[in-house]
Design an enzyme around this catalytic site. Structure first.
Site: not given
Length: 301
Positions: A143, A203-204, A228, A233, A250, A253
């Site tokens: 990061d 994430a994406r 996820d 999508e 997705h 969570a």
């Protein structure tokens, strides 16, 4: 409402603040002759479908909910990682198929002793690393925006992307989707990974080149994946037909805890603006010093 794919000026004109989740925000969402909200409060942390420059140019603040989603997403990430490592979906299928004789062919992998590599050591990534603290794992992360002192506090060693790919037993993706992270996990990245390694994407979808991932999963380049999110999508790549992927739409969570936390965060932002105060978690922070925004906010005081 989620049934609006993209906000148009007429959708926003009647409101000073809008709490939203799914619709996109583009330059076409605003018109000079139509009133616009002062605040767009997004129910969630991703904002790749929001044109921040268009918001700032129209004196509109855009907030997200990192405080509301952090713990739920981190817990869901650990859930997905453990499900993949322990072959949970395949073992579930054996029970449903009354095929217990095959259970010894599905040996799992424990967390202890593994090297976990995090792509994106931000708000939620940091919470995920804290959840891993009871386990005997080595933590590495990539990061460019993570300060060394924060990395030291989290117990993660910062590495470049190449070392992350080559070293990690599990690559866990928790970065924002940006120009720099688009297809960050591509064919070359996957080819550098260990054959026994797994990929977890919370994430994406477009951070992973999905066709390259399918190739790695079918050729034995990597062991398995837990997803996820997807490039498209609902998913259209056929990855759902592979036996070594664990999938969620997705929503892994999505819990009452996350809904309450995100809702409270959005409402706090709206109440702040209603009181003439700058809200927390503004993504396009430049807007806060724009004279047009300051004047509009002042009108609420």
């Amino acid at each position: 409402p989620d049934d609006i794919p993209t906000f148009l000026p007429e959708h926003l004109a009647s409101y000073d603040g809008v709490l939203f989740a799914a619709p996109s925000v583009t330059t076409e969402s605003f018109a000079a002759s139509v009133p616009r909200p002062l605040l767009l409060a997004r129910f969630g942390v991703g904002y790749d479908t929001v044109d921040l420059a268009a918001c700032t140019g129209n004196a509109v603040a855009m907030t997200i909910t990192p405080d509301g989603a952090r713990k739920s997403v981190a817990t869901a990430t650990l859930t997905l990682l453990l499900a993949v490592l322990h072959n949970l979906v395949a073992k579930d299928a054996l029970v449903r198929e009354h095929n217990w004789s095959e259970r010894t062919n599905l040996m799992g992998t424990g967390l202890n002793g593994l090297t976990i590599g995090l792509l994106g050591v931000g708000n939620t990534g940091g919470e995920f690393l804290r959840l891993l603290s009871p386990f005997d794992v080595t933590l590495i992360g990539h990061d460019p925006f993570c300060p060394p002192e924060r990395a030291a506090e989290l117990g993660v060693r910062l590495v470049d992307r190449a070392e992350l790919a080559a070293t990690a037993d599990a690559v866990v993706i928790m970065a924002a989707l940006t120009h720099d992270t688009f297809h960050a996990v591509d064919a070359a990245f996957l080819a550098a990974m260990k054959p026994c390694a797994v990929v977890i994407n919370m994430a994406r979808g477009p951070i992973v080149d999905e066709q390259a991932l399918i190739g790695a999963l079918t050729s034995g380049g990597i062991r398995a994946a837990g997803l996820d999110v997807f490039e498209s999508e609902p998913q259209t790549s056929g990855i759902e037909r592979l036996p070594n992927v664990t999938l969620a739409p997705h929503s892994i969570a999505w819990t009452s805890e996350m809904s309450l936390g995100n809702g409270n965060s959005c409402v706090d932002a709206l109440l702040a603006v209603a009181a003439g105060q700058a809200p927390r978690f503004v993504v396009n922070r430049d807007v806060l010093t724009r004279p047009a925004f300051e004047q509009r906010l002042k009108e609420w005081r």
